[in-house]
Scaffold this motif. Structure first.
Motif, PDB file in Angstrom:
ATOM      1  N   ALA A 173      -7.844  -0.723  12.702  1.00 41.21           N
ATOM      2  CA  ALA A 173      -7.402  -1.338  11.442  1.00 41.21           C
ATOM      3  C   ALA A 173      -8.464  -2.297  10.921  1.00 41.21           C
ATOM      4  O   ALA A 173      -8.769  -2.313   9.725  1.00 41.21           O
ATOM      5  CB  ALA A 173      -6.069  -2.051  11.645  1.00 41.21           C
ATOM      6  N   MET A 174      -9.027  -3.101  11.827  1.00 39.82           N
ATOM      7  CA  MET A 174     -10.081  -4.035  11.429  1.00 39.82           C
ATOM      8  C   MET A 174     -11.283  -3.284  10.871  1.00 39.82           C
ATOM      9  O   MET A 174     -11.839  -3.669   9.841  1.00 39.82           O
ATOM     10  CB  MET A 174     -10.497  -4.890  12.626  1.00 39.82           C
ATOM     11  N   ALA A 175     -11.678  -2.212  11.539  1.00 40.09           N
ATOM     12  CA  ALA A 175     -12.818  -1.410  11.086  1.00 40.09           C
ATOM     13  C   ALA A 175     -12.560  -0.794   9.718  1.00 40.09           C
ATOM     14  O   ALA A 175     -13.484  -0.563   8.942  1.00 40.09           O
ATOM     15  CB  ALA A 175     -13.132  -0.325  12.114  1.00 40.09           C
ATOM     16  N   SER A 176     -11.284  -0.563   9.415  1.00 35.92           N
ATOM     17  CA  SER A 176     -10.909  -0.007   8.115  1.00 35.92           C
ATOM     18  C   SER A 176     -10.866  -1.062   7.019  1.00 35.92           C
ATOM     19  O   SER A 176     -10.618  -0.741   5.857  1.00 35.92           O
ATOM     20  CB  SER A 176      -9.527   0.655   8.211  1.00 35.92           C
ATOM     21  N   GLY A 177     -11.072  -2.317   7.392  1.00 32.69           N
ATOM     22  CA  GLY A 177     -11.078  -3.383   6.399  1.00 32.69           C
ATOM     23  C   GLY A 177      -9.715  -3.991   6.136  1.00 32.69           C
ATOM     24  O   GLY A 177      -9.535  -4.693   5.139  1.00 32.69           O
ATOM     25  N   LEU A 178      -8.767  -3.736   7.024  1.00 31.81           N
ATOM     26  CA  LEU A 178      -7.432  -4.309   6.845  1.00 31.81           C
ATOM     27  C   LEU A 178      -7.342  -5.689   7.480  1.00 31.81           C
ATOM     28  O   LEU A 178      -7.803  -5.879   8.599  1.00 31.81           O
ATOM     29  CB  LEU A 178      -6.394  -3.431   7.557  1.00 31.81           C
ATOM     30  N   PRO A 179      -6.720  -6.629   6.805  1.00 29.38           N
ATOM     31  CA  PRO A 179      -6.361  -7.865   7.505  1.00 29.38           C
ATOM     32  C   PRO A 179      -5.341  -7.504   8.584  1.00 29.38           C
ATOM     33  O   PRO A 179      -4.482  -6.650   8.365  1.00 29.38           O
ATOM     34  CB  PRO A 179      -5.709  -8.726   6.420  1.00 29.38           C
ATOM     35  N   SER A 189      -2.786   0.725   3.281  1.00 30.46           N
ATOM     36  CA  SER A 189      -2.003  -0.447   3.685  1.00 30.46           C
ATOM     37  C   SER A 189      -2.654  -1.743   3.219  1.00 30.46           C
ATOM     38  O   SER A 189      -3.841  -1.785   2.911  1.00 30.46           O
ATOM     39  CB  SER A 189      -1.866  -0.477   5.211  1.00 30.46           C
ATOM     40  N   ASP A 190      -1.849  -2.789   3.210  1.00 28.84           N
ATOM     41  CA  ASP A 190      -2.344  -4.120   2.854  1.00 28.84           C
ATOM     42  C   ASP A 190      -2.540  -5.005   4.071  1.00 28.84           C
ATOM     43  O   ASP A 190      -3.410  -5.875   4.078  1.00 28.84           O
ATOM     44  CB  ASP A 190      -1.366  -4.812   1.896  1.00 28.84           C
ATOM     45  N   ILE A 191      -1.719  -4.796   5.102  1.00 26.83           N
ATOM     46  CA  ILE A 191      -1.774  -5.593   6.331  1.00 26.83           C
ATOM     47  C   ILE A 191      -1.427  -4.674   7.497  1.00 26.83           C
ATOM     48  O   ILE A 191      -0.549  -3.818   7.382  1.00 26.83           O
ATOM     49  CB  ILE A 191      -0.750  -6.753   6.319  1.00 26.83           C
ATOM     50  N   PHE A 192      -2.081  -4.889   8.622  1.00 23.78           N
ATOM     51  CA  PHE A 192      -1.738  -4.196   9.856  1.00 23.78           C
ATOM     52  C   PHE A 192      -1.151  -5.230  10.803  1.00 23.78           C
ATOM     53  O   PHE A 192      -1.731  -6.310  10.982  1.00 23.78           O
ATOM     54  CB  PHE A 192      -2.986  -3.575  10.488  1.00 23.78           C
ATOM     55  N   ILE A 220      -4.584   9.148  10.588  1.00 25.53           N
ATOM     56  CA  ILE A 220      -4.271   7.716  10.690  1.00 25.53           C
ATOM     57  C   ILE A 220      -5.121   6.875   9.741  1.00 25.53           C
ATOM     58  O   ILE A 220      -4.644   5.905   9.168  1.00 25.53           O
ATOM     59  CB  ILE A 220      -4.427   7.241  12.157  1.00 25.53           C
ATOM     60  N   ALA A 221      -6.363   7.239   9.560  1.00 29.26           N
ATOM     61  CA  ALA A 221      -7.249   6.466   8.677  1.00 29.26           C
ATOM     62  C   ALA A 221      -6.672   6.353   7.270  1.00 29.26           C
ATOM     63  O   ALA A 221      -6.822   5.328   6.612  1.00 29.26           O
ATOM     64  CB  ALA A 221      -8.640   7.089   8.640  1.00 29.26           C
ATOM     65  N   ASP A 222      -5.977   7.394   6.818  1.00 30.17           N
ATOM     66  CA  ASP A 222      -5.362   7.356   5.491  1.00 30.17           C
ATOM     67  C   ASP A 222      -4.298   6.253   5.410  1.00 30.17           C
ATOM     68  O   ASP A 222      -4.177   5.585   4.387  1.00 30.17           O
ATOM     69  CB  ASP A 222      -4.725   8.703   5.147  1.00 30.17           C
ATOM     70  N   TYR A 223      -3.549   6.056   6.489  1.00 30.65           N
ATOM     71  CA  TYR A 223      -2.547   4.990   6.502  1.00 30.65           C
ATOM     72  C   TYR A 223      -3.204   3.619   6.453  1.00 30.65           C
ATOM     73  O   TYR A 223      -2.725   2.711   5.773  1.00 30.65           O
ATOM     74  CB  TYR A 223      -1.626   5.108   7.719  1.00 30.65           C
ATOM     75  N   TYR A 224      -4.321   3.461   7.165  1.00 32.35           N
ATOM     76  CA  TYR A 224      -5.039   2.190   7.112  1.00 32.35           C
ATOM     77  C   TYR A 224      -5.529   1.917   5.689  1.00 32.35           C
ATOM     78  O   TYR A 224      -5.388   0.807   5.175  1.00 32.35           O
ATOM     79  CB  TYR A 224      -6.227   2.192   8.073  1.00 32.35           C
ATOM     80  N   LYS A 225      -6.088   2.929   5.059  1.00 36.27           N
ATOM     81  CA  LYS A 225      -6.651   2.754   3.709  1.00 36.27           C
ATOM     82  C   LYS A 225      -5.587   2.411   2.673  1.00 36.27           C
ATOM     83  O   LYS A 225      -5.867   1.720   1.702  1.00 36.27           O
ATOM     84  CB  LYS A 225      -7.393   4.025   3.284  1.00 36.27           C
TER      85      LYS A 225
END
Length: 174
Positions: free
Chosen positions: A94-100, A75-78, A68-73
């Motif tokens: 998602a927030m921890a991954s740095g995603l808006p 992506s541009d928005i969650f 799942i972390a790969d999808y967060y990395k």
């Protein structure tokens, strides 16, 4: 894939964004589990087809948690469409991954501070969601980075393992 996640609002928002000329790709990760969820999933796929969104929305299916972390990395928005209730761990991840993140869950309002009005959309309102996505897509990189850093710090400060253990311990007077 379940009705509580309100994917139909996301699909309607995607149609609005397509009509506004925004270039995007929506990847919906997950699969139905309960028998009634399979019927809902069929309805979602039918809505995507009926609205001509096949080139914009993809149902990815099940992804092991380890990937799942790969999808967060990538992506541009969650986007989380669940109604107001508890804090969803997927949003925190998602927030921890740095995603808006964009959420319809008002429980996040107290955490988002000054970003709350920007990151929370009205539950079930495709226009509100489309407007938020459009706004984020037009932000300069520096502003996206500011939001991302804020969200990462928020998770780090409030939801790290030490704090979580302390909160659980206090519940049981340990």
């Amino acid at each position: 894939i379940s009705k509580i996640k309100d994917y139909e609002t996301l699909i309607k928002a995607a149609a609005i964004l397509r009509d506004r000329g925004l270039a995007f790709k929506v990847e919906i990760v997950g699969r139905p589990v309960m028998p009634y969820d399979f019927e809902y999933f069929k309805e979602l796929k039918k809505a995507v087809a009926n609205l001509g969104l096949g080139d914009f929305i993809e149902f990815i299916g099940f992804i092991p948690y380890s990937q799942i972390a790969d999808y967060y990395k990538e992506s541009d928005i969650f986007i989380n469409l669940a109604p107001t209730g508890g804090i969803d761990k997927a949003v925190l991840e998602a927030m921890a991954s740095g995603l808006p993140v964009l959420v319809s869950n008002e429980a996040f309002k107290k955490y988002f501070g000054s970003f709350g009005s920007f990151l929370i959309f009205k539950h079930g309102d495709a226009i509100s969601l489309a407007d938020k996505i459009f706004s984020i897509s037009n932000l300069p990189d520096e502003r996206i980075e500011e939001i991302s850093n804020f969200l990462q710090e928020l998770v780090s400060a409030n939801h790290n393992l030490s704090n979580t253990i302390s909160r659980i311990s206090s519940l049981f007077n340990l």
